[in-house]
Design a protein around this motif. Structure first.
Motif, PDB file in Angstrom:
ATOM      1  N   CYS A 109       0.841  -1.201   0.000  1.00 27.46           N
ATOM      2  CA  CYS A 109       0.000   0.000   0.000  1.00 27.46           C
ATOM      3  C   CYS A 109       0.875   1.249   0.000  1.00 27.46           C
ATOM      4  O   CYS A 109       1.787   1.373   0.811  1.00 27.46           O
ATOM      5  CB  CYS A 109      -0.918  -0.002   1.211  1.00 27.46           C
ATOM      6  SG  CYS A 109      -1.816   1.551   1.379  1.00 27.46           S
TER       7      CYS A 109
ATOM      8  N   CYS B 145      -0.119   3.175   3.717  1.00 36.10           N
ATOM      9  CA  CYS B 145       0.257   2.643   5.041  1.00 36.10           C
ATOM     10  C   CYS B 145       1.372   1.615   4.963  1.00 36.10           C
ATOM     11  O   CYS B 145       1.821   1.103   5.982  1.00 36.10           O
ATOM     12  CB  CYS B 145      -0.963   2.073   5.759  1.00 36.10           C
ATOM     13  SG  CYS B 145      -1.521   0.493   5.089  1.00 36.10           S
TER      14      CYS B 145
ATOM     15  N   CYS C  31      -6.877  -0.427  -0.285  1.00 37.24           N
ATOM     16  CA  CYS C  31      -6.154  -1.106   0.782  1.00 37.24           C
ATOM     17  C   CYS C  31      -7.124  -1.591   1.862  1.00 37.24           C
ATOM     18  O   CYS C  31      -7.872  -0.798   2.429  1.00 37.24           O
ATOM     19  CB  CYS C  31      -5.114  -0.165   1.383  1.00 37.24           C
ATOM     20  SG  CYS C  31      -4.259  -0.877   2.795  1.00 37.24           S
TER      21      CYS C  31
ATOM     22  N   CYS D 212      -6.016   0.293   5.380  1.00 33.70           N
ATOM     23  CA  CYS D 212      -6.215   1.715   5.679  1.00 33.70           C
ATOM     24  C   CYS D 212      -7.250   2.389   4.768  1.00 33.70           C
ATOM     25  O   CYS D 212      -7.577   3.561   4.954  1.00 33.70           O
ATOM     26  CB  CYS D 212      -4.892   2.471   5.598  1.00 33.70           C
ATOM     27  SG  CYS D 212      -4.309   2.739   3.920  1.00 33.70           S
TER      28      CYS D 212
ATOM     29  N   TYR E  65      -6.888   3.150   1.637  1.00 35.47           N
ATOM     30  CA  TYR E  65      -6.295   3.963   0.568  1.00 35.47           C
ATOM     31  C   TYR E  65      -6.781   3.480  -0.802  1.00 35.47           C
ATOM     32  O   TYR E  65      -6.761   2.292  -1.084  1.00 35.47           O
ATOM     33  CB  TYR E  65      -4.765   3.886   0.652  1.00 35.47           C
ATOM     34  CG  TYR E  65      -4.050   4.564  -0.497  1.00 35.47           C
ATOM     35  CD1 TYR E  65      -4.047   5.952  -0.591  1.00 35.47           C
ATOM     36  CD2 TYR E  65      -3.392   3.819  -1.475  1.00 35.47           C
ATOM     37  CE1 TYR E  65      -3.414   6.583  -1.645  1.00 35.47           C
ATOM     38  CE2 TYR E  65      -2.747   4.446  -2.543  1.00 35.47           C
ATOM     39  CZ  TYR E  65      -2.761   5.819  -2.621  1.00 35.47           C
ATOM     40  OH  TYR E  65      -2.130   6.439  -3.666  1.00 35.47           O
TER      41      TYR E  65
END
Ligand SMILES: [Zn+2]
Lengths: 277, 321
Positions: free
Chosen positions: A23, A26, A42, A45, A47
């Motif tokens: 990722c 993170c 992700c 997190c 994302y």
């Protein structure tokens, strides 16, 4: 119009490893299969990694219903531009070969859960999704198709802004695309703007910000000037979450933040309210 | 401020002034010398200004002695009633708007103002408008439409302000809204780029039926320094970027981005403000007269066509309205 510079450093490290995706946000390691299944979001997190225009199309338009418009429009190099190292024409040929795209936007029509819509999807891989004359032309032509057929127009933006190599002609695409949106407004044809990471400069300051409804993916960076330009101007550090979707929502410029996997159903719900005869 | 390529011109001009002063004394006569120097300086100006590089034009366009918006108001209009505020947040001093009477013709006059003294420059944010500036301009353009008076926009700005609060108040949205709304305003819009036409910051009030430029003004998607820093990776290459970007009036006329060049007096607008302002006034009045007779719907359609044809891939059709 600031080119969005930070995205360059953020170059995806995901291709490096076949089994694991890392990722960008993170740094979590995620099984590639899981990463893809989760639409490049992700699981740790949230994302949202950038996706291609074809992937976006697949997520948005009902299978087998899409017909592309103006696929033959490509870069026309209005200034015959060259910088120190190379000509724009050469770079354009390179980019075309690498991406298989003719321009920074894919346009066409199809159905979204059965509703006929016209769609434009920008692709950041093509000159950073910048607004060239071909890009502007396609976005305007698609809005014109929507106008003629009285079908809702949906634009997914992903762009660093104007395309410097087309100079003033790139700037004029802002006025041109907005003129198309103006006609939709007047005719009562719905226009929904979906802002994805990143949307800046000449694109945020034109069609991307004037949706009847503006929606954004979580964590997308959206703004007029780039963070570095602003920091240099005001000589201050900016807050960590500056220019994120969440920051824009807080300041009143986004109607809703919607996760990637829910965008299609969100669009479908919203369109129910816009098509009352 | 003087420009490096003008050193010789300025030197001669100073010499002439000295001689004129000396000439006031009864026992000396420099008439011949003065006449000769004047001839020389005119020749030099003609040569220098006939061959400016795009980068030199950038410097002329940014010259602080060029007429500013306040000078145009004073020189062109018999009355100016300033109207303040965007009705949402504040009153942007970088964007000045108001009713003006130009040769008996009533207009909504909108302009960007860089300021001349240090205090003015700070108050006007060096001519860089905030979102409330664009929103004030739009509010008053809509008012002009309702009152059926034409709109005149004079542009001189390095850029829309790239600040933290500008972002928070929606700089992108404000410009985007203006571009969208200006496409449908049913009253004539005349635009003159008088100095710097800085990217989206300029375009935000530049969607006009007629777009004109002073001969040493510039209009660009990015400052040459910025373009050089990114594409050449060296901001010292700004002269190369200025050339590649095609930002001078002559080039923009050829590209169809502007409709007319308003000629500055020999040696640039900063040498002769009055002549420059009169030329701008004449051009505005001439176009107002023509646009007055165009039907409102037709006006808006023609404006659409004007911008749509810029960077058009081929002749495939758009629907006409
Ligand atoms: Zn993550």
């Amino acid at each position: 119009m600031a080119w969005f510079s930070k995205t360059k450093q953020r170059k995806s490290s995901i291709d490096k490893d076949e089994l694991w995706a890392v990722c960008d946000s993170c740094k979590a390691h995620v099984y590639r299969e899981e990463w893809e299944k989760n639409l490049k979001v992700c699981p740790k997190c949230g994302y949202h990694e950038r996706i291609t225009c074809q992937q976006r199309l697949q997520l948005t338009i009902d299978e087998g219903t899409f017909e592309e418009l103006d696929s033959d429009i490509e870069i026309s190099d209005p200034l015959k531009f060259s910088d120190a190292k190379s000509s724009y024409a050469d770079k354009a040929a390179d980019t075309k070969a690498k991406t298989g795209l003719n321009e920074a936007v894919l346009t066409g029509f199809g159905t979204l859960n059965g509703i006929s819509v016209v769609i434009a999807i920008m692709d950041f891989r093509f000159f950073g999704g910048s607004l060239g004359s071909g890009t502007g032309d396609k976005i305007l032509l698609a809005s014109d198709y929507a106008l003629r057929h009285k079908q809702p127009y949906i634009v997914f933006s992903a762009s660093g802004g104007a395309r410097m190599q087309e100079g003033i002609i790139s700037l004029m695409q802002m006025a041109k695309t907005c003129a198309g949106i103006s006609r939709l407004n007047k005719a009562g044809v719905p226009y929904i703007s979906v802002l994805t990471n990143p949307t800046f400069g000449g694109v945020s300051a034109s069609y991307a910000m004037v949706g009847d409804i503006n929606i954004a993916e979580p964590g997308a960076l959206i703004g007029f000037a780039g963070r570095r330009v602003i920091e240099q101007t005001i000589k201050q550090k900016l807050p960590e979450n500056f220019q994120t979707s969440e920051y824009l929502l807080e300041h009143g410029f986004i109607d809703a933040i919607v996760e990637r996997k829910k965008i299609k159903s969100f669009l479908h719900s919203v369109l129910q309210y816009s098509m009352r005869k | 401020m003087s420009l490096d390529f003008e050193d010789q011109i300025v030197e001669l001009e100073n010499r002439i002034e000295e001689l004129i002063k000396l000439n006031a004394a009864p026992d000396v006569q420099f008439d011949t010398e003065i006449a000769e120097l004047k001839k020389k300086v005119q020749q030099l100006i003609k040569e220098t200004y006939g061959n400016l590089s795009p980068w030199q034009v950038v410097h002329v366009a940014r010259h602080q002695d060029r007429p500013h918006f306040e000078d145009y108001i004073e020189g062109m209009s018999s009355e100016f009633i300033e109207l303040h505020g965007d009705r949402c947040y504040g009153d942007d001093r970088a964007m000045i708007c108001g009713f003006a009477t130009i040769d008996g013709q009533k207009v909504m006059l909108i302009g960007m103002s860089k300021g001349r003294t240090t205090n003015e420059k700070i108050a006007n944010n060096f001519g860089m408008a905030n979102p409330e500036g664009y929103r004030k301009a739009l509010r008053l353009m809509r008012l002009a439409e309702r009152y059926n008076i034409p709109i005149v926009c004079l542009i001189d700005t390095p850029a829309a302000y790239p600040g933290k609060e500008a972002e928070e108040r929606g700089q992108a949205e404000a410009i985007a809204r203006n571009l969208t709304e200006m496409a449908s305003i049913e009253t004539p819009i005349i635009v003159v780029i008088t100095g710097e036409g800085g990217s989206g910051g300029a375009l935000g009030i530049a969607v006009g039926d007629i777009v004109m430029m002073l001969s040493f003004a510039i209009y660009s998607v990015i400052p040459p320094e910025g373009c050089a820093a990114i594409l050449w990776r060296d901001s010292e290459k700004a002269p190369d970027a200025a050339k590649a970007l095609k930002i001078t009036a002559k080039e923009l006329l050829e590209l169809g981005v502007i409709d007319e060049i308003i000629n500055e007096p020999p040696g640039g607008a900063h040498r002769n403000k009055e002549t420059t302002i009169l030329a701008v006034k004449e051009a505005i009045l001439r176009h107002l007269k023509t646009l007055e007779h165009v039907g409102r719907k037709k006006l808006v359609n023609k404006r659409f066509e004007k911008f749509v044809k810029l960077g058009k891939f081929d002749d495939r059709k758009y629907s006409s309205h």
